[in-house]
Design a protein around this motif. Structure first.
Motif, PDB file in Angstrom:
ATOM      1  N   ILE A 278     -30.296 -15.660  -4.722  1.00 16.97           N
ATOM      2  CA  ILE A 278     -30.750 -17.047  -4.584  1.00 16.97           C
ATOM      3  C   ILE A 278     -30.272 -17.870  -5.777  1.00 16.97           C
ATOM      4  CG2 ILE A 278     -32.748 -18.566  -4.266  1.00 16.97           C
ATOM      5  CD1 ILE A 278     -32.446 -16.413  -2.074  1.00 16.97           C
ATOM      6  N   LEU A 279     -29.630 -18.983  -5.500  1.00 18.91           N
ATOM      7  CA  LEU A 279     -29.360 -20.000  -6.514  1.00 18.91           C
ATOM      8  C   LEU A 279     -30.306 -21.158  -6.200  1.00 18.91           C
ATOM      9  CD1 LEU A 279     -27.799 -21.059  -8.922  1.00 18.91           C
ATOM     10  CD2 LEU A 279     -25.983 -21.813  -7.365  1.00 18.91           C
ATOM     11  N   PRO A 280     -31.462 -21.228  -6.895  1.00 16.71           N
ATOM     12  CA  PRO A 280     -32.498 -22.191  -6.525  1.00 16.71           C
ATOM     13  C   PRO A 280     -31.977 -23.616  -6.411  1.00 16.71           C
ATOM     14  CG  PRO A 280     -33.367 -20.626  -8.106  1.00 16.71           C
ATOM     15  CD  PRO A 280     -31.882 -20.370  -8.011  1.00 16.71           C
ATOM     16  N   ARG A 281     -32.447 -24.282  -5.353  1.00 15.29           N
ATOM     17  CA  ARG A 281     -32.107 -25.667  -5.010  1.00 15.29           C
ATOM     18  C   ARG A 281     -30.660 -25.846  -4.569  1.00 15.29           C
ATOM     19  NH1 ARG A 281     -36.043 -29.504  -6.947  1.00 15.29           N
ATOM     20  NH2 ARG A 281     -37.673 -28.453  -8.138  1.00 15.29           N
ATOM     21  N   ARG A 282     -29.899 -24.742  -4.519  1.00 22.37           N
ATOM     22  CA  ARG A 282     -28.494 -24.848  -4.128  1.00 22.37           C
ATOM     23  C   ARG A 282     -28.166 -24.026  -2.886  1.00 22.37           C
ATOM     24  NH1 ARG A 282     -24.541 -25.768  -7.915  1.00 22.37           N
ATOM     25  NH2 ARG A 282     -23.136 -25.440  -6.136  1.00 22.37           N
ATOM     26  N   MET A 283     -28.410 -22.703  -2.953  1.00 25.61           N
ATOM     27  CA  MET A 283     -27.936 -21.854  -1.860  1.00 25.61           C
ATOM     28  C   MET A 283     -28.576 -20.471  -1.917  1.00 25.61           C
ATOM     29  SD  MET A 283     -24.139 -20.834  -3.356  1.00 25.61           S
ATOM     30  CE  MET A 283     -23.625 -22.559  -3.499  1.00 25.61           C
ATOM     31  N   SER A 284     -28.566 -19.814  -0.771  1.00 24.29           N
ATOM     32  CA  SER A 284     -28.848 -18.384  -0.681  1.00 24.29           C
ATOM     33  C   SER A 284     -27.531 -17.692  -0.342  1.00 24.29           C
ATOM     34  CB  SER A 284     -29.912 -18.093   0.372  1.00 24.29           C
ATOM     35  OG  SER A 284     -29.549 -18.658   1.614  1.00 24.29           O
ATOM     36  N   ILE A 285     -27.394 -16.453  -0.785  1.00 27.34           N
ATOM     37  CA  ILE A 285     -26.130 -15.730  -0.679  1.00 27.34           C
ATOM     38  C   ILE A 285     -26.426 -14.334  -0.151  1.00 27.34           C
ATOM     39  CG2 ILE A 285     -24.094 -14.912  -1.946  1.00 27.34           C
ATOM     40  CD1 ILE A 285     -25.404 -16.943  -4.228  1.00 27.34           C
ATOM     41  N   CYS A 286     -25.567 -13.828   0.711  1.00 28.46           N
ATOM     42  CA  CYS A 286     -25.646 -12.421   1.097  1.00 28.46           C
ATOM     43  C   CYS A 286     -24.263 -11.796   0.989  1.00 28.46           C
ATOM     44  CB  CYS A 286     -26.181 -12.260   2.517  1.00 28.46           C
ATOM     45  SG  CYS A 286     -26.301 -10.517   3.025  1.00 28.46           S
ATOM     46  N   VAL A 287     -24.203 -10.655   0.311  1.00 24.72           N
ATOM     47  CA  VAL A 287     -22.990  -9.839   0.280  1.00 24.72           C
ATOM     48  C   VAL A 287     -23.322  -8.486   0.899  1.00 24.72           C
ATOM     49  CG1 VAL A 287     -21.931 -10.964  -1.713  1.00 24.72           C
ATOM     50  CG2 VAL A 287     -23.544  -9.096  -2.081  1.00 24.72           C
ATOM     51  N   TRP A 288     -22.312  -7.842   1.450  1.00 20.27           N
ATOM     52  CA  TRP A 288     -22.528  -6.525   2.060  1.00 20.27           C
ATOM     53  C   TRP A 288     -21.295  -5.664   1.921  1.00 20.27           C
ATOM     54  CZ3 TRP A 288     -20.119  -4.934   6.914  1.00 20.27           C
ATOM     55  CH2 TRP A 288     -20.486  -3.637   7.291  1.00 20.27           C
ATOM     56  N   SER A 289     -21.502  -4.466   1.427  1.00 19.09           N
ATOM     57  CA  SER A 289     -20.473  -3.426   1.405  1.00 19.09           C
ATOM     58  C   SER A 289     -21.215  -2.105   1.243  1.00 19.09           C
ATOM     59  CB  SER A 289     -19.475  -3.653   0.266  1.00 19.09           C
ATOM     60  OG  SER A 289     -18.346  -2.807   0.409  1.00 19.09           O
ATOM     61  N   PRO A 290     -20.950  -1.115   2.100  1.00 20.72           N
ATOM     62  CA  PRO A 290     -21.832   0.058   2.163  1.00 20.72           C
ATOM     63  C   PRO A 290     -21.788   1.019   0.989  1.00 20.72           C
ATOM     64  CG  PRO A 290     -20.709  -0.295   4.262  1.00 20.72           C
ATOM     65  CD  PRO A 290     -20.046  -1.183   3.262  1.00 20.72           C
ATOM     66  N   ARG A 291     -20.713   1.046   0.214  1.00 22.83           N
ATOM     67  CA  ARG A 291     -20.640   2.019  -0.882  1.00 22.83           C
ATOM     68  C   ARG A 291     -21.598   1.618  -2.006  1.00 22.83           C
ATOM     69  NH1 ARG A 291     -16.387   5.695  -0.792  1.00 22.83           N
ATOM     70  NH2 ARG A 291     -14.770   5.282   0.775  1.00 22.83           N
ATOM     71  N   LEU A 292     -22.445   2.578  -2.421  1.00 27.02           N
ATOM     72  CA  LEU A 292     -23.517   2.309  -3.375  1.00 27.02           C
ATOM     73  C   LEU A 292     -23.265   2.995  -4.711  1.00 27.02           C
ATOM     74  CD1 LEU A 292     -26.551   3.069  -1.011  1.00 27.02           C
ATOM     75  CD2 LEU A 292     -25.307   0.899  -1.254  1.00 27.02           C
ATOM     76  N   ASP A 293     -23.847   2.416  -5.778  1.00 28.41           N
ATOM     77  CA  ASP A 293     -23.845   3.092  -7.070  1.00 28.41           C
ATOM     78  C   ASP A 293     -25.049   4.039  -7.156  1.00 28.41           C
ATOM     79  OD1 ASP A 293     -26.102   1.528  -7.618  1.00 28.41           O
ATOM     80  OD2 ASP A 293     -24.997   0.090  -8.859  1.00 28.41           O
ATOM     81  N   SER A 294     -25.251   4.637  -8.313  1.00 28.37           N
ATOM     82  CA  SER A 294     -26.313   5.637  -8.462  1.00 28.37           C
ATOM     83  C   SER A 294     -27.709   5.034  -8.344  1.00 28.37           C
ATOM     84  CB  SER A 294     -26.173   6.355  -9.811  1.00 28.37           C
ATOM     85  OG  SER A 294     -26.282   5.427 -10.885  1.00 28.37           O
ATOM     86  N   TYR A 295     -27.831   3.706  -8.448  1.00 27.88           N
ATOM     87  CA  TYR A 295     -29.124   3.033  -8.316  1.00 27.88           C
ATOM     88  C   TYR A 295     -29.438   2.646  -6.879  1.00 27.88           C
ATOM     89  CZ  TYR A 295     -28.661   2.546 -13.383  1.00 27.88           C
ATOM     90  OH  TYR A 295     -28.501   2.800 -14.724  1.00 27.88           O
ATOM     91  N   GLY A 296     -28.457   2.797  -5.978  1.00 23.83           N
ATOM     92  CA  GLY A 296     -28.654   2.416  -4.586  1.00 23.83           C
ATOM     93  C   GLY A 296     -28.229   0.994  -4.283  1.00 23.83           C
ATOM     94  N   ASN A 297     -27.392   0.404  -5.139  1.00 28.59           N
ATOM     95  CA  ASN A 297     -26.946  -0.977  -4.964  1.00 28.59           C
ATOM     96  C   ASN A 297     -25.461  -1.024  -4.642  1.00 28.59           C
ATOM     97  OD1 ASN A 297     -29.553  -1.924  -5.722  1.00 28.59           O
ATOM     98  ND2 ASN A 297     -29.001  -1.726  -7.878  1.00 28.59           N
ATOM     99  N   SER A 298     -25.058  -1.974  -3.805  1.00 22.21           N
ATOM    100  CA  SER A 298     -23.669  -2.106  -3.387  1.00 22.21           C
ATOM    101  C   SER A 298     -22.762  -2.419  -4.577  1.00 22.21           C
ATOM    102  CB  SER A 298     -23.541  -3.211  -2.341  1.00 22.21           C
ATOM    103  OG  SER A 298     -22.177  -3.482  -2.061  1.00 22.21           O
TER     104      SER A 298
END
Length: 318
Positions: A278-298
């Motif tokens: 979230i960029l407040p007052r500006r935009m919401s953003i979504c990114v997606w790519s299935p490969r994850l790091d050790s924390y479970g994040n793309s």
């Protein structure tokens, strides 16, 4: 005093080429990380994909890459579940049973939960999401359908629905989450039937959406709590600020600090490979790519968000 020129934020016309450059650059990360394998249905996803979408506060959308490909939103749904709980429950009831602090532990840690007598650190780790789900199960007749219908309205997409195959796969491999639920029940902090809580939680994680739909569903957090697609308030401005604060400090589990350092936006990730920011007052953003790091994040998703913030010429925490 230093004389520093403040760069001007880019225009929407300049944003589209930036999104396309980020999508073209994403394959550089495709050799890193791996897809989530502890849920068999997720292990079958083609790993080398990338999508990005931006929903402006007025509801208009720009996107690039595989932004129209649907995927399992997994823990991104925890943010929507929290919003529904904030709508349904008085604050003192909600926050008496779940905390608002970063965990510093893995998203599915059971150790911290036992040390802290069955009270989860925040709503975005698994134990906290199960706690929020328990409150919704106690309050609503069909909580998973209520959550789905709210997301349909927020995303302006009536086709959003559950992937029943993913939900069944998660229920078949529920042991760790069940341990969290039964431990909290032993401390008197889960009030409903644990199996019902698990089924409701897994269905929320098994919602299937794409980057465009997810970005749209979070646009109200960039618009002072108002859904830009119907003009209706979802949260108050104060509640919106509070949710964004939790997303910044807790949304990426024990990598939240590093994400704040690198990206500087409130965000929520899921092991399906999605990250919403979230960029407040500006935009919401979504990114997606299935490969994850050790924390479970793309991995590619986080790199793209770093590049997006830099390319936008914004300093959200500056």
């Amino acid at each position: 005093m230093l004389d520093i020129d403040t760069p001007q934020p880019i225009t929407r016309e300049e944003l589209q080429p930036l999104l396309e450059r980020l999508a073209a650059d994403a394959p550089r990360c495709f050799g890193e990380g791996k897809v989530a394998s502890y849920i068999p249905a997720l292990a079958e996803v083609e790993p080398d994909q990338f999508g990005i979408a931006v929903c402006h506060a007025d509801g208009s959308v720009q996107y690039a890459g595989d932004a129209a490909t649907r995927f399992s939103i997994q823990s991104v749904s925890k943010a929507h579940a929290l919003v529904l709980a904030m709508q349904q429950l008085p604050p003192d009831e909600l926050w008496a049973r779940v905390g608002r602090e970063p965990s510093g532990q893995a998203f599915n840690s059971i150790v911290q939960l036992e040390v802290e007598n069955g009270v989860p650190r925040n709503p975005f780790i698994n134990a906290g999401a199960l706690m929020v789900t328990d409150m919704l199960v106690s309050k609503l007749w069909m909580p998973q359908n209520t959550l789905r219908d709210q997301i349909r309205r927020l995303s302006n997409t009536p086709e959003v629905d559950f992937d029943e195959r993913v939900a069944r796969s998660e229920m078949d491999h529920k042991a760790h989450n069940a341990a969290l639920g039964y431990l909290m029940q032993a401390y008197g902090n889960i009030h409903s039937d644990v199996e019902m809580v698990l089924d409701t939680y897994f269905h929320s994680c098994a919602l299937s959406m794409n980057c465009i739909e997810l970005a749209k569903s979070f646009a109200f957090l960039a618009n002072q709590g108002v859904n830009p697609f119907d003009g209706q308030p979802v949260l108050t401005p104060v509640q919106t600020r509070q949710v964004n604060a939790l997303l910044l400090t807790c949304g990426l589990y024990d990598a939240a600090g590093d994400f704040a350092w690198r990206v500087g936006l409130p965000g929520k990730s899921g092991v399906g490979g999605g990250i919403v920011a979230i960029l407040p007052r500006r935009m919401s953003i979504c990114v997606w790519s299935p490969r994850l790091d050790s924390y479970g994040n793309s991995i590619a998703g986080r790199h793209a968000l770093e590049g997006l913030v830099s390319g936008l010429n914004v300093t959200p925490l500056g």
